[in-house]
Design an enzyme around this catalytic site. Structure first.
Site, PDB file in Angstrom:
ATOM      1  N   HIS A 154       0.823  -1.212   0.000  1.00 15.46           N
ATOM      2  CA  HIS A 154       0.000   0.000   0.000  1.00 15.46           C
ATOM      3  C   HIS A 154       0.855   1.259   0.000  1.00 15.46           C
ATOM      4  CE1 HIS A 154      -3.540   2.353   0.295  1.00 15.46           C
ATOM      5  NE2 HIS A 154      -4.297   1.449   0.912  1.00 15.46           N
ATOM      6  N   GLY A 159      -6.031   1.374  -3.888  1.00 18.87           N
ATOM      7  CA  GLY A 159      -6.901   0.392  -4.520  1.00 18.87           C
ATOM      8  C   GLY A 159      -7.092   0.627  -6.001  1.00 18.87           C
ATOM      9  N   ARG A 259     -25.110   6.324  -1.428  1.00 22.02           N
ATOM     10  CA  ARG A 259     -25.046   4.999  -0.803  1.00 22.02           C
ATOM     11  C   ARG A 259     -23.970   4.970   0.262  1.00 22.02           C
ATOM     12  NH1 ARG A 259     -24.095   0.432  -5.103  1.00 22.02           N
ATOM     13  NH2 ARG A 259     -22.673   2.031  -5.905  1.00 22.02           N
ATOM     14  N   ASP A 290     -10.921   9.535  -2.652  1.00 21.54           N
ATOM     15  CA  ASP A 290     -10.041   9.571  -3.826  1.00 21.54           C
ATOM     16  C   ASP A 290      -9.963  11.013  -4.316  1.00 21.54           C
ATOM     17  OD1 ASP A 290      -8.680   9.243  -6.202  1.00 21.54           O
ATOM     18  OD2 ASP A 290      -9.895   7.570  -6.914  1.00 21.54           O
ATOM     19  N   ASP A 310      -7.353  10.022   3.910  1.00 23.56           N
ATOM     20  CA  ASP A 310      -8.367   9.778   4.930  1.00 23.56           C
ATOM     21  C   ASP A 310      -8.786  11.092   5.574  1.00 23.56           C
ATOM     22  OD1 ASP A 310      -8.251   7.048   4.531  1.00 23.56           O
ATOM     23  OD2 ASP A 310      -6.729   6.728   6.057  1.00 23.56           O
ATOM     24  N   ASP A 393     -10.696 -11.092 -16.266  1.00 18.67           N
ATOM     25  CA  ASP A 393     -10.626 -12.224 -17.193  1.00 18.67           C
ATOM     26  C   ASP A 393      -9.213 -12.335 -17.770  1.00 18.67           C
ATOM     27  OD1 ASP A 393     -10.954 -14.169 -19.085  1.00 18.67           O
ATOM     28  OD2 ASP A 393     -12.445 -13.075 -20.272  1.00 18.67           O
TER      29      ASP A 393
END
Length: 450
Positions: A154, A159, A259, A290, A310, A393
């Site tokens: 990290h 991410g 959400r 972000d 953060d 994939d």
């Protein structure tokens, strides 16, 4: 479950890459600087040639590392709690393993101790300059399926960047060209530059340690308590009910709560109830934001590094519990709204002005207790709701399951789209709490949806 480790390889870039020291930005060097695990499971298929899968993945990985060459380097401490990447093409670790188990034995793939055998572990007793920044484990199962376990530093990627790398690796494995080239230079976030003393520094509450339990002077005892993990599913109907509960006209005059704002607020309230706090207990919720599109100008597509920061929402336990859900959601929205270009650049200057960054780093995995702790009475809620985590994939079809690896830190929580029903708006909360609090949390989590 028995796993046999067959081989371990070092995979290096397929072509010569730039060598030298790459400065890290301040956002790379705070918070979690250890490795973060994820895992993908694939069923057997005509295109999944179990005998050649290792060779195929090693070859494509070496070609992907040509573009993402910082991952083939090593970290190095440069003093004062600061790090840099030594780009030396030392390579990443690739582990081949086998198991006599079948994918069916995992049921709904909820995280379990068995994951520890499928995701590479990192030995932090080894000097950091010797640790690979990426470790991959491919485990073949008796049924012909496989798992791909990743653990990635990290300090090198967040991410978004980790998923960028993994998706491009899959694309290369399928024989396709790179979709978005990584933007390696972190100078856009003033990596390696001296502080600008004339720039005003705003109030950054997130750099203060979050509250302690009333009566305690440190969090050492809370860190020691046994934890457990739960995967809690919310249907679209339940999500909509919570959003309606949060968007109370007496508390919110703007757009409806998102959400994230809604679910994070619900988690925060339920945690306060389950932990049975004293009414006057201060509590904080850590929000990972972000900044890529909040900067002016925005960071370029493919920016490869940490661009998340953060921020914290702070309240009193009794207020969160006694007031409607919209109150918690409003606190979270207010924290998120502070993150703009000025705020991000002010944070960079604040960190640059610090004599040492150690106190801002979560070093628990390295044996330290000095960094920020978002366990009781606090909680951290990270969102993967908008990240392209599914549909990876490599040429043999998409995964049957993808999820976080095991995490055992009290207060860690993660919002993910539901793997099977993500298109309909359902989601999953991956939550780690102390064992003594989990059952009460589950009860509140579902019973409070009215």
């Amino acid at each position: 479950m028995v796993v046999s480790y067959k081989s371990s390889y070092t995979v290096k870039p397929a072509e010569p890459t730039w060598t030298g020291s790459l400065s890290l930005s301040e956002w790379d060097q705070i918070g979690t600087i250890t490795h973060v695990p994820t895992i993908y499971f694939y069923q057997s298929s005509q295109n999944l040639l179990i005998d050649t899968v290792i060779t195929t993945l090693k070859d494509s990985l070496s070609r992907a590392l040509v573009h993402f060459y910082p991952l083939a380097g090593r970290l190095r401490w440069i003093g004062h709690g600061r790090l840099e990447i030594v780009c030396n093409a030392a390579g990443v670790q690739f582990i081949e393993a086998e198991s006599q188990s079948k994918l069916d034995s995992f049921g709904d793939f909820s995280p379990s101790p068995e994951y520890d055998f499928l995701i590479p572990s990192v030995d932090y007793t080894i000097p950091i300059q010797e640790l690979p920044l990426l470790i991959v484990q491919v485990t073949k199962f008796q049924c012909g399926g496989i798992s791909l376990g990743f653990t990635i530093s990290h300090a090198v990627v967040d991410g978004q960047s980790a998923l960028h790398f993994i998706s491009e690796w899959a694309r290369i494995t399928r024989g396709e060209a790179l979709a978005v080239s990584p933007f390696i230079d972190r100078k856009l976030l003033r990596a390696g530059d001296p502080p600008v003393l004339s720039r005003p520094i705003l109030d950054h509450k997130e750099f203060n340690h979050p509250p302690l339990l009333i009566g305690q002077t440190n969090n050492i005892e809370e860190r020691k308590k046994k934890t457990t993990v739960a995967m809690l599913k919310l249907t679209k109907s339940q999500v909509d009910k919570l959003k309606n509960m949060a968007t109370n006209k007496s508390l919110n005059t703007g757009r409806p709560y998102s959400r994230y704002e809604t679910i994070a607020g619900h988690i925060w309230r339920c945690a306060c109830k389950a932990r049975d706090h004293k009414p006057e207990q201060p509590t904080a919720l850590g929000v990972c934001v972000d900044s890529r599109n909040r900067l002016q100008p925005p960071l370029p597509p493919g920016y490869f590094g940490n661009a998340t920061l953060d921020v914290i929402a702070v309240s009193i336990s009794s207020e969160l519990i006694s007031k409607p859900l919209g109150y918690a959601a409003s606190k979270i929205r207010k924290a998120i709204m502070t993150v703009n270009d000025e705020y991000v650049r002010s944070g960079i200057e604040f960190l640059k002005s610090q004599a040492d960054l150690t106190k801002f780093q979560d070093l628990h995995a390295l044996g330290g207790d000095d960094g920020p702790f978002y366990g009781n009475p606090n909680i951290g809620v990270v969102s993967w709701l908008t990240l392209p985590i599914y549909g990876l994939d490599f040429g043999w079809g998409r995964e049957v399951y993808m999820g976080p690896g095991t995490h055992d830190f009290d207060g860690d929580s993660l919002l993910l789209p539901s793997h099977d029903d993500h298109e309909d708006g359902s989601l999953v909360v991956a939550l780690c709490l102390q064992v003594s609090h989990m059952e009460a949390f589950k009860n509140h989590f579902y019973q409070d949806i009215i």
